[in-house]
Design a protein around this motif. Structure first.
Motif, PDB file in Angstrom:
ATOM      1  N   PRO A   1      20.071   5.148   9.071  1.00 37.73           N
ATOM      2  CA  PRO A   1      18.867   4.694   9.254  1.00 37.73           C
ATOM      3  C   PRO A   1      18.620   3.347   8.302  1.00 37.73           C
ATOM      4  CG  PRO A   1      19.072   6.545   7.715  1.00 37.73           C
ATOM      5  CD  PRO A   1      20.518   6.388   8.156  1.00 37.73           C
ATOM      6  N   ILE A   2      17.569   2.715   8.864  1.00 34.17           N
ATOM      7  CA  ILE A   2      17.112   1.585   8.301  1.00 34.17           C
ATOM      8  C   ILE A   2      16.011   2.022   7.244  1.00 34.17           C
ATOM      9  CG2 ILE A   2      16.097  -0.804   8.538  1.00 34.17           C
ATOM     10  CD1 ILE A   2      17.547  -0.840  11.181  1.00 34.17           C
ATOM     11  N   THR A   3      16.169   1.443   5.987  1.00 30.75           N
ATOM     12  CA  THR A   3      15.181   2.089   5.135  1.00 30.75           C
ATOM     13  C   THR A   3      14.581   0.571   4.468  1.00 30.75           C
ATOM     14  OG1 THR A   3      16.731   2.214   3.309  1.00 30.75           O
ATOM     15  CG2 THR A   3      15.885   4.080   4.564  1.00 30.75           C
ATOM     16  N   GLU A   4      13.350   0.803   4.052  1.00 29.58           N
ATOM     17  CA  GLU A   4      12.425  -0.361   3.449  1.00 29.58           C
ATOM     18  C   GLU A   4      11.734   0.186   2.203  1.00 29.58           C
ATOM     19  OE1 GLU A   4      11.149  -3.973   2.238  1.00 29.58           O
ATOM     20  OE2 GLU A   4      12.841  -3.662   3.797  1.00 29.58           O
ATOM     21  N   GLU A   5      12.051  -0.122   0.901  1.00 29.66           N
ATOM     22  CA  GLU A   5      11.527   0.695  -0.338  1.00 29.66           C
ATOM     23  C   GLU A   5      11.405   2.032  -0.064  1.00 29.66           C
ATOM     24  OE1 GLU A   5       7.561  -1.064  -1.295  1.00 29.66           O
ATOM     25  OE2 GLU A   5       8.502  -3.290  -0.767  1.00 29.66           O
ATOM     26  N   GLY A   6      12.480   2.697   0.367  1.00 28.59           N
ATOM     27  CA  GLY A   6      12.679   4.079   0.406  1.00 28.59           C
ATOM     28  C   GLY A   6      12.232   4.932   1.622  1.00 28.59           C
ATOM     29  N   MET A   7      11.425   4.175   2.640  1.00 27.27           N
ATOM     30  CA  MET A   7      10.867   4.858   3.746  1.00 27.27           C
ATOM     31  C   MET A   7      11.950   4.435   4.867  1.00 27.27           C
ATOM     32  SD  MET A   7       6.756   4.311   2.994  1.00 27.27           S
ATOM     33  CE  MET A   7       6.571   5.151   4.625  1.00 27.27           C
TER      34      MET A   7
END
Length: 74
Positions: free
Chosen positions: A11-17
């Motif tokens: 998955p791709i995450t940004e700031e844990g999301m």
């Protein structure tokens, strides 16, 4: 026209999301349209993280595939 969609393994995450899902365009899509004479017009969209971009572009170019655009959400 033939179309293939390949979801990312990781998955791709940004700031844990988690960002994006395959149903929302979070997959690599490749389209083939026969043009005759055993040739085809081919387009694709790759979903990558920043550290993957240079290696993917280099591999495409080595295989005589033109990169026409790179987009970033950042």
């Amino acid at each position: 026209m033939y179309q293939f969609n390949v979801p990312r393994r990781d998955p791709i995450t940004e700031e844990g999301m988690t960002v994006g899902m395959p149903a929302m365009g979070g997959a690599t899509g490749i389209n083939f349209q026969p043009t005759g004479g055993g040739k085809a017009a081919i387009t694709g969209d790759f979903v990558m993280i920043g550290s993957e971009v240079n290696d993917v572009v280099r591999t495409l170019r080595v295989n005589n595939i033109d990169v026409t655009a790179i987009h970033s959400l950042c």
